[in-house]
Design a protein around this motif. Structure first.
Motif, PDB file in Angstrom:
ATOM      1  N   PRO A 152       9.568  12.516  -2.647  1.00  0.00           N
ATOM      2  CA  PRO A 152       9.822  11.505  -1.538  1.00  0.00           C
ATOM      3  C   PRO A 152       8.746  10.501  -1.396  1.00  0.00           C
ATOM      4  N   GLY A 153       7.382  10.998  -1.334  1.00  0.00           N
ATOM      5  CA  GLY A 153       6.319  10.071  -1.318  1.00  0.00           C
ATOM      6  C   GLY A 153       6.157   9.004  -2.468  1.00  0.00           C
ATOM      7  N   LYS A 154       6.577   9.444  -3.855  1.00  0.00           N
ATOM      8  CA  LYS A 154       6.419   8.578  -4.697  1.00  0.00           C
ATOM      9  C   LYS A 154       7.606   7.518  -4.554  1.00  0.00           C
ATOM     10  N   ASP A 155       8.717   7.713  -4.188  1.00  0.00           N
ATOM     11  CA  ASP A 155       9.657   7.056  -3.815  1.00  0.00           C
ATOM     12  C   ASP A 155       9.582   5.967  -2.832  1.00  0.00           C
ATOM     13  N   ARG A 156       8.860   6.444  -1.572  1.00  0.00           N
ATOM     14  CA  ARG A 156       8.607   5.712  -0.765  1.00  0.00           C
ATOM     15  C   ARG A 156       7.544   4.777  -1.160  1.00  0.00           C
ATOM     16  N   GLU A 157       6.560   4.970  -1.942  1.00  0.00           N
ATOM     17  CA  GLU A 157       5.555   4.270  -2.450  1.00  0.00           C
ATOM     18  C   GLU A 157       6.258   2.788  -3.060  1.00  0.00           C
ATOM     19  N   LEU A 158       7.348   3.402  -4.042  1.00  0.00           N
ATOM     20  CA  LEU A 158       7.922   2.508  -4.764  1.00  0.00           C
ATOM     21  C   LEU A 158       8.781   1.403  -4.331  1.00  0.00           C
ATOM     22  N   TRP A 159       9.409   2.066  -3.187  1.00  0.00           N
ATOM     23  CA  TRP A 159      10.392   1.259  -2.313  1.00  0.00           C
ATOM     24  C   TRP A 159       9.691   0.028  -1.375  1.00  0.00           C
TER      25      TRP A 159
END
Ligand SMILES: *[C@@H]1O[C@H](CO)[C@@H](O)[C@H](O)[C@H]1NC(C)=O
Ligand SMILES: *[C@@H]1O[C@H](CO)[C@@H](O)[C@H](O)[C@H]1NC(C)=O
Ligand SMILES: *[C@@H]1O[C@H](CO)[C@@H](O)[C@H](O)[C@H]1NC(C)=O
Ligand SMILES: *[C@@H]1O[C@H](CO)[C@@H](O)[C@H](O)[C@H]1NC(C)=O
Length: 327
Positions: A304-311
Motif C-alpha cells: 500500500p505504501g508503494k502504491d500510494r507513493e506512485l499515485w
C-alpha cells in the motif's frame, strides 16, 4: 401274435430303450449325463470361471420362446460390451464439451475490461489474476483436446465395423454344427426304430409255431441277419452322432475361449483409457495450480505504501501547505 410274445417283445423293447436312452439326458439333440450318474466331470479350467466351462446348455427363454444356445449368450455379452464402450465414448464427449465451454467462458472473462484501471502493485496483481484465467482456459482446452485424442477416439475406434460380422461367424459356425448334430440325432432315432422293428420281427418269427420247420429256420436266420444289420447301422449312426458332438464340443471350447479372451481385452482396454482420463485430470489440476502461482506472488508484493507513493507522484495537486494569514 400270442399275448405272451407280445408281452415279451414289449419288455425287450423297453429294456433296449433303457439301455440306449436312460444312460444320457438328451436336450435339444445334445446328450448330457444323467444327474448323479456317470463319472464325475471335472471343470476344464477349475477355479477360473472360464467361459469354456459354463455355457454347454441352451438358455431357456423366460418368455417361452426359442432356446438361446450358450454360445449366443457369450456373443450377446460381446455385442453389449461394444454398445457400452460406445456409450462411454459418448459420455467422455459430453465431458469434453463441458471442459471446452468452461475454457471459453474463462478466456472470455479474462479479456474483461473490469477494473482495468487499477494501479500500482495492486494493479499488477489484478492484471495477473485476469491473465491467469486465460492460462487456465488454455489448460482446460489442452485437457479437452487430450481427452478427445487419448480417450474418446480410442474408445470409439476399439473394435471397428467388422466386429459384429466377426462375431456372427462364431454364431453361424456353431449353429451349423448344432444343425448337423440334430440331423445325426435324427439318424440315431431312425436307426433305433429300425432296429426295434427288426427285433420285433425276429421276436414274432421265433414264436411262430405254425410254419414248416425248414422255411421257418430260414426266416429266423434272415430276420436275425437283418436284426444284426440294423444293430450295426445303429452303432454306426451313434458313431456319427458322437463324432459330430465331439466336433461341436471342440469348436465350443475354442470359440468360448476366444470370446473370453476378447472380454479380457475389452475390459483391459477400457481400464487403460479410464486411467488415462484420471492421469490427464490430475495434470490439469497441477497445471491450473501453476496458473495462479504468479498471481499469488504478485499479491505478496502488494504494498500500500508503494502504491500510494506512485499515485501521489502522478496525481498530486501541490505540496506547498497553506500558512497563517499575516499582514
Ligand atoms: C458459460 O457461460 C454461460 C453464460 O455465458 C453459462 O450459461 C454456462 O453455464 C457457462 N458454462 C460453464 C461450463 O461454465
Ligand atoms: C461314442 O463316442 C465315444 C468317444 O467320444 C466312443 O468311445 C464310443 O465308442 C462311441 N459310441 C459309439 C456307439 O459309437
Ligand atoms: C483447476 O480446475 C478445476 C476444474 O477442472 C477447478 O475445479 C479448480 O478449482 C481449478 N483450480 C485452480 C487452483 O484454479
Ligand atoms: C492520476 O494520474 C494519471 C496519470 O497522469 C491519470 O491517468 C489519472 O486519471 C489521474 N487520476 C485522477 C483521479 O485524476
Amino acid at each position: 401274435m400270442s399275448l405272451k410274445s407280445k408281452g415279451l417283445q414289449l419288455i425287450l423293447l423297453m429294456l433296449f430303450e433303457i439301455y440306449l436312452f436312460l444312460c444320457v439326458l438328451q436336450v435339444n439333440c445334445v446328450t448330457f449325463p444323467l444327474p448323479g450318474e456317470g463319472p464325475e466331470q471335472q471343470l476344464l479350467k477349475p477355479n477360473d470361471w472360464s467361459y469354456c466351462d459354463y455355457f454347454w446348455a441352451d438358455k431357456k427363454d423366460p418368455q417361452g420362446g426359442a432356446c438361446i444356445p450358450g454360445i449366443e449368450v457369450l456373443i450377446q455379452k460381446q455385442l453389449k460390451g461394444k454398445t457400452l464402450q460406445k456409450e462411454m465414448a459418448e459420455f467422455i464427449h459430453e465431458r469434453i464439451k463441458i471442459e471446452e465451454e468452461y475454457a471459453k467462458n474463462l478466456s472470455k472473462l479474462s479479456f474483461s475490461p473490469l477494473a482495468a484501471q487499477e494501479e500500482g502493485t495492486l494493479g499488477e496483481a489484478w492484471t495477473q489474476l485476469k491473465k491467469s484465467l486465460h492460462d487456465e482456459a488454455e489448460v482446460h482446452l489442452k485437457f479437452s483436446n487430450k481427452l478427445h485424442s487419448e480417450v474418446e477416439k480410442p474408445l470409439l475406434a476399439f473394435r471397428g465395423e467388422h466386429f459384429k460380422k466377426d462375431l456372427k461367424k462364431y454364431d453361424h459356425h456353431i449353429a451349423d454344427l448344432r444343425k448337423q448334430l440334430a440331423s445325426k440325432y435324427a439318424g440315431v432315432e431312425k436307426a433305433r426304430k429300425a432296429l426295434a422293428d427288426r427285433q420285433k420281427d425276429l421276436e414274432v418269427k421265433t414264436h411262430q409255431l405254425d410254419v414248416k420247420a425248414h422255411k421257418h429256420e430260414e426266416d429266423i436266420k434272415k430276420a436275425r441277419r437283418k436284426s444284426t444289420q440294423a444293430g450295426d447301422d445303429l452303432m454306426r449312426s451313434l458313431d456319427f452322432y458322437n463324432q459330430t458332438q465331439c466336433k461341436w464340443f471342440e469348436e465350443m471350447v475354442t470359440s468360448s475361449m476366444e470370446l473370453e479372451k476378447m472380454e479380457v481385452e475389452r475390459i483391459e482396454f477400457i481400464q487403460t483409457h479410464l486411467r488415462q482420463y484420471t492421469t490427464l485430470r490430475h495434470e490439469t489440476d497441477m497445471f491450473n495450480q501453476s496458473t495462479v502461482e504468479p498471481v499469488d506472488q504478485l499479491l505478496q508484493s502488494v504494498d500500500p505504501g508503494k502504491d500510494r507513493e506512485l499515485w501521489v507522484r502522478e496525481n498530486k495537486t501541490g505540496e506547498v501547505r497553506p500558512v497563517d494569514l499575516d499582514i
